[in-house]
Structures are given as C-alpha cells and as structure tokens.
Design a protein around this motif. Structure first.
Motif, PDB file in Angstrom:
ATOM      1  N   HIS A   1       6.507 -15.404  -0.649  1.00 39.48           N
ATOM      2  CA  HIS A   1       7.592 -16.291  -0.203  1.00 39.48           C
ATOM      3  C   HIS A   1       8.963 -15.623  -0.334  1.00 39.48           C
ATOM      4  CE1 HIS A   1       7.251 -16.880  -4.539  1.00 39.48           C
ATOM      5  NE2 HIS A   1       8.517 -17.244  -4.518  1.00 39.48           N
ATOM      6  N   ARG A   2       9.100 -14.705  -1.270  1.00 39.58           N
ATOM      7  CA  ARG A   2      10.384 -14.000  -1.448  1.00 39.58           C
ATOM      8  C   ARG A   2      10.685 -13.049  -0.296  1.00 39.58           C
ATOM      9  NH1 ARG A   2       8.720 -11.664  -6.545  1.00 39.58           N
ATOM     10  NH2 ARG A   2       7.737 -13.493  -7.367  1.00 39.58           N
ATOM     11  N   HIS A   3       9.664 -12.674   0.427  1.00 38.09           N
ATOM     12  CA  HIS A   3       9.829 -11.689   1.500  1.00 38.09           C
ATOM     13  C   HIS A   3       9.533 -12.290   2.872  1.00 38.09           C
ATOM     14  CE1 HIS A   3       9.990  -8.762  -1.737  1.00 38.09           C
ATOM     15  NE2 HIS A   3       8.860  -9.262  -2.214  1.00 38.09           N
ATOM     16  N   GLU A   4       9.624 -13.605   2.958  1.00 39.84           N
ATOM     17  CA  GLU A   4       9.238 -14.301   4.181  1.00 39.84           C
ATOM     18  C   GLU A   4       9.997 -13.798   5.412  1.00 39.84           C
ATOM     19  OE1 GLU A   4       9.008 -18.877   5.731  1.00 39.84           O
ATOM     20  OE2 GLU A   4       8.810 -18.498   3.588  1.00 39.84           O
ATOM     21  N   ALA A   5      11.307 -13.614   5.316  1.00 39.99           N
ATOM     22  CA  ALA A   5      12.099 -13.167   6.468  1.00 39.99           C
ATOM     23  C   ALA A   5      11.712 -11.742   6.872  1.00 39.99           C
ATOM     24  CB  ALA A   5      13.586 -13.250   6.144  1.00 39.99           C
ATOM     25  N   LEU A   6      11.537 -10.877   5.898  1.00 39.77           N
ATOM     26  CA  LEU A   6      11.127  -9.497   6.172  1.00 39.77           C
ATOM     27  C   LEU A   6       9.760  -9.475   6.839  1.00 39.77           C
ATOM     28  CD1 LEU A   6      11.348  -6.397   5.842  1.00 39.77           C
ATOM     29  CD2 LEU A   6      10.429  -6.680   3.521  1.00 39.77           C
ATOM     30  N   PHE A   7       8.821 -10.213   6.288  1.00 44.19           N
ATOM     31  CA  PHE A   7       7.473 -10.241   6.838  1.00 44.19           C
ATOM     32  C   PHE A   7       7.463 -10.814   8.256  1.00 44.19           C
ATOM     33  CE2 PHE A   7       5.232 -10.429   2.423  1.00 44.19           C
ATOM     34  CZ  PHE A   7       5.607  -9.111   2.188  1.00 44.19           C
TER      35      PHE A   7
ATOM     36  N   ALA B   1      -4.964  -1.761   3.020  1.00 46.29           N
ATOM     37  CA  ALA B   1      -4.489  -1.862   4.407  1.00 46.29           C
ATOM     38  C   ALA B   1      -3.049  -1.385   4.503  1.00 46.29           C
ATOM     39  CB  ALA B   1      -4.616  -3.300   4.906  1.00 46.29           C
ATOM     40  N   CYS B   2      -2.232  -1.759   3.533  1.00 46.12           N
ATOM     41  CA  CYS B   2      -0.830  -1.353   3.495  1.00 46.12           C
ATOM     42  C   CYS B   2      -0.702   0.172   3.394  1.00 46.12           C
ATOM     43  CB  CYS B   2      -0.137  -2.040   2.319  1.00 46.12           C
ATOM     44  SG  CYS B   2       1.570  -1.544   2.065  1.00 46.12           S
ATOM     45  N   ARG B   3      -1.516   0.784   2.552  1.00 49.23           N
ATOM     46  CA  ARG B   3      -1.459   2.241   2.383  1.00 49.23           C
ATOM     47  C   ARG B   3      -1.850   2.959   3.681  1.00 49.23           C
ATOM     48  NH1 ARG B   3      -1.463   4.694  -2.607  1.00 49.23           N
ATOM     49  NH2 ARG B   3      -3.169   6.119  -2.071  1.00 49.23           N
ATOM     50  N   ILE B   4      -2.828   2.427   4.391  1.00 47.25           N
ATOM     51  CA  ILE B   4      -3.241   3.040   5.659  1.00 47.25           C
ATOM     52  C   ILE B   4      -2.132   2.888   6.704  1.00 47.25           C
ATOM     53  CG2 ILE B   4      -4.896   2.882   7.575  1.00 47.25           C
ATOM     54  CD1 ILE B   4      -6.173   4.154   5.149  1.00 47.25           C
ATOM     55  N   VAL B   5      -1.532   1.706   6.782  1.00 52.57           N
ATOM     56  CA  VAL B   5      -0.447   1.478   7.741  1.00 52.57           C
ATOM     57  C   VAL B   5       0.749   2.361   7.401  1.00 52.57           C
ATOM     58  CG1 VAL B   5       1.231  -0.219   8.595  1.00 52.57           C
ATOM     59  CG2 VAL B   5      -1.186  -0.847   8.371  1.00 52.57           C
ATOM     60  N   ARG B   6       1.071   2.480   6.133  1.00 56.72           N
ATOM     61  CA  ARG B   6       2.201   3.334   5.733  1.00 56.72           C
ATOM     62  C   ARG B   6       1.971   4.766   6.218  1.00 56.72           C
ATOM     63  NH1 ARG B   6       6.210   3.185   1.616  1.00 56.72           N
ATOM     64  NH2 ARG B   6       5.290   1.360   0.602  1.00 56.72           N
ATOM     65  N   ARG B   7       0.748   5.252   6.081  1.00 59.54           N
ATOM     66  CA  ARG B   7       0.435   6.613   6.536  1.00 59.54           C
ATOM     67  C   ARG B   7       0.667   6.756   8.044  1.00 59.54           C
ATOM     68  NH1 ARG B   7      -4.214   5.755   2.732  1.00 59.54           N
ATOM     69  NH2 ARG B   7      -3.922   7.263   1.048  1.00 59.54           N
TER      70      ARG B   7
ATOM     71  N   ASP C   1       6.733  -1.678   0.990  1.00 58.38           N
ATOM     72  CA  ASP C   1       7.194  -1.724  -0.407  1.00 58.38           C
ATOM     73  C   ASP C   1       7.045  -3.139  -0.973  1.00 58.38           C
ATOM     74  OD1 ASP C   1       7.864   0.965  -0.248  1.00 58.38           O
ATOM     75  OD2 ASP C   1       9.999   0.587   0.123  1.00 58.38           O
ATOM     76  N   ALA C   2       7.448  -4.134  -0.178  1.00 63.37           N
ATOM     77  CA  ALA C   2       7.353  -5.531  -0.618  1.00 63.37           C
ATOM     78  C   ALA C   2       5.893  -5.949  -0.801  1.00 63.37           C
ATOM     79  CB  ALA C   2       8.048  -6.445   0.399  1.00 63.37           C
ATOM     80  N   ILE C   3       5.032  -5.503   0.098  1.00 61.63           N
ATOM     81  CA  ILE C   3       3.610  -5.839  -0.007  1.00 61.63           C
ATOM     82  C   ILE C   3       3.011  -5.225  -1.267  1.00 61.63           C
ATOM     83  CG2 ILE C   3       1.345  -5.316   1.028  1.00 61.63           C
ATOM     84  CD1 ILE C   3       2.735  -5.942   3.760  1.00 61.63           C
TER      85      ILE C   3
ATOM     86  N   TRP D   1      -1.263  -7.350  11.060  1.00 60.83           N
ATOM     87  CA  TRP D   1      -2.453  -7.674  10.269  1.00 60.83           C
ATOM     88  C   TRP D   1      -2.238  -7.383   8.786  1.00 60.83           C
ATOM     89  CZ3 TRP D   1      -5.903 -10.867  11.892  1.00 60.83           C
ATOM     90  CH2 TRP D   1      -6.244 -10.930  13.244  1.00 60.83           C
ATOM     91  N   MET D   2      -1.501  -6.325   8.480  1.00 65.18           N
ATOM     92  CA  MET D   2      -1.207  -5.975   7.090  1.00 65.18           C
ATOM     93  C   MET D   2      -0.452  -7.116   6.402  1.00 65.18           C
ATOM     94  SD  MET D   2       1.435  -2.951   5.871  1.00 65.18           S
ATOM     95  CE  MET D   2       2.835  -3.730   6.698  1.00 65.18           C
ATOM     96  N   VAL D   3       0.566  -7.640   7.064  1.00 62.45           N
ATOM     97  CA  VAL D   3       1.332  -8.758   6.509  1.00 62.45           C
ATOM     98  C   VAL D   3       0.448  -9.999   6.396  1.00 62.45           C
ATOM     99  CG1 VAL D   3       3.258 -10.351   6.934  1.00 62.45           C
ATOM    100  CG2 VAL D   3       3.573  -7.889   7.291  1.00 62.45           C
ATOM    101  N   ASP D   4      -0.355 -10.254   7.418  1.00 63.94           N
ATOM    102  CA  ASP D   4      -1.229 -11.414   7.390  1.00 63.94           C
ATOM    103  C   ASP D   4      -2.234 -11.322   6.236  1.00 63.94           C
ATOM    104  OD1 ASP D   4      -1.882 -13.929   8.845  1.00 63.94           O
ATOM    105  OD2 ASP D   4      -3.844 -12.973   9.012  1.00 63.94           O
ATOM    106  N   ALA D   5      -2.743 -10.135   5.981  1.00 65.00           N
ATOM    107  CA  ALA D   5      -3.684  -9.944   4.864  1.00 65.00           C
ATOM    108  C   ALA D   5      -3.029 -10.275   3.530  1.00 65.00           C
ATOM    109  CB  ALA D   5      -4.202  -8.508   4.851  1.00 65.00           C
ATOM    110  N   THR D   6      -1.780  -9.891   3.384  1.00 66.06           N
ATOM    111  CA  THR D   6      -1.058 -10.163   2.134  1.00 66.06           C
ATOM    112  C   THR D   6      -0.803 -11.660   1.980  1.00 66.06           C
ATOM    113  OG1 THR D   6      -0.009  -8.001   2.387  1.00 66.06           O
ATOM    114  CG2 THR D   6       0.939  -9.492   0.760  1.00 66.06           C
TER     115      THR D   6
END
Length: 196
Positions: free
Chosen positions: A61-67, A21-27, A48-50, A93-98
């Motif tokens: 949890h390390r990327h909570e603010a970014l997400f 999902a992340c790769r598709i969103v990045r595109r 990148d974080a995902i 949705w990408m963040v939620d999936a992660t």
C-alpha cells in the motif's frame, strides 16, 4: 544447482516467488534499457520497492502510486511499444505477484500469486532479444538459493505452514548472488519479415 530446482518454485512462499520474478525482471530491464531512460528508472524503483515488500511480507500500500505507474506501462502506446512490450508485460505481472502475495494473507487467492510470478518470467521469455536458456538457468539458480536460505531459518512451507504467507526476511536477501543484466542480442528481421 540443477535446472530441476525450477520444479520447487511453486513450493516457495508467495513473497519468495514474487522476489524471484522481480530479480528476473530486473535483469531484463538492465539488459534492454539504456542508462538514464526514465522508464528504466521507474521499473527499477518498483523492483527496489518490491524487494522491500518481499522482505517485510507487507507494505504494498505504501507503493501503490509507483506500482500503478509501472502497471500502466503495459497499455502505453508509444514509439517503444513494440520493442518494450514483453518487458512492460513482465513488469505488470511482477507487481501483480507482489500485490497478490500480500492479499493472500486476507483472501483465498493463493494461486494468483504463483500464476502472476510465473507470468512475469514467461513474458520476459517472449522477448526476442533475451535468451530463454539464460532466463531458465538464472531462475533455477534463484529458486535454489532462496530455498536454501529459507531452509536455514525454518521458513519453508513444508516445515512451517505459516511461512507460505510471510516475508522472506533480510537473511534471504543477504544470501542471494547479485543481479546482473541478461545478455541482449539485437533482433534482426530476416526473410519475409524484413521485406514487409
């Protein structure tokens, strides 16, 4: 690779689904946002974080603010609301999936990870300037590549049940083709829509 590879999406580990999902969103972001755009940088940082979380199998949890910043874009009302609506939704949705992929280690929310990953892909397919056929082909290619790479290291859930909840490892990342922008075709209003 055939488009039937998409049928194997649900059988992948949850972090593998989030990665795809992340790769598709990045595109989509690379195609639709201009270089130097702050929102583009924000979403690409989240991608990148995902990817790091998907490799490790934890670390959200390390990327909570970014997400949270990326998820907040979905409800942002600004001059870009109309043309970025689907990309912002896909990023949510990408963040939620992660997050769901990691949470599934502790809670019985397995279906949430898959539903969210599919939600990201489906939302991107609603963008009028992006080709659904191109998204479908790239999705099938990613599923095929990820399944093959996971099979090489014995991390397919059908042979290793614990793999369903584990990260994809750097081996998989090293076997994936680079991500390139989708082709964006500017949308032109026609007919009745143009007259409004």
């Amino acid at each position: 690779m055939r488009l039937q590879a998409i049928d194997q999406f649900d059988s992948l580990p949850y972090f593998a689904q989030a990665l795809i999902a992340c790769r598709i969103v990045r595109r989509g972001v690379l195609a639709r946002y201009a270089e130097g755009d702050a929102e583009r940088s924000l979403i690409l940082s989240a991608c990148d974080a995902i990817e790091a979380c998907c490799v490790a199998g934890d670390g959200t949890h390390r990327h909570e603010a970014l997400f949270r910043s990326v998820m907040d874009l979905k409800d942002k009302y600004d001059r870009h609301r109309e043309d970025r609506e689907w990309l912002r939704t896909a990023a949510w949705w990408m963040v939620d999936a992660t997050n769901a992929s990691e949470a599934s280690n502790d809670f019985p929310i397995d279906g949430t990870a898959t539903r969210s990953a599919k939600g990201a892909i489906a939302a991107l397919g609603e963008d009028r300037e992006l080709s659904r056929m191109q998204i479908t082909i790239l999705l099938a290619a990613d599923v095929d590549q990820v399944r093959f790479a996971l099979g090489e290291i014995g991390k397919l859930p059908e042979t290793n049940i614990a793999a369903r909840y584990q990260g994809v490892t750097s081996h998989v990342m090293g076997r994936l083709a680079p991500v390139h922008p989708l082709t964006a075709t500017p949308y032109e209003r026609r007919g009745e829509e143009a007259a409004r």
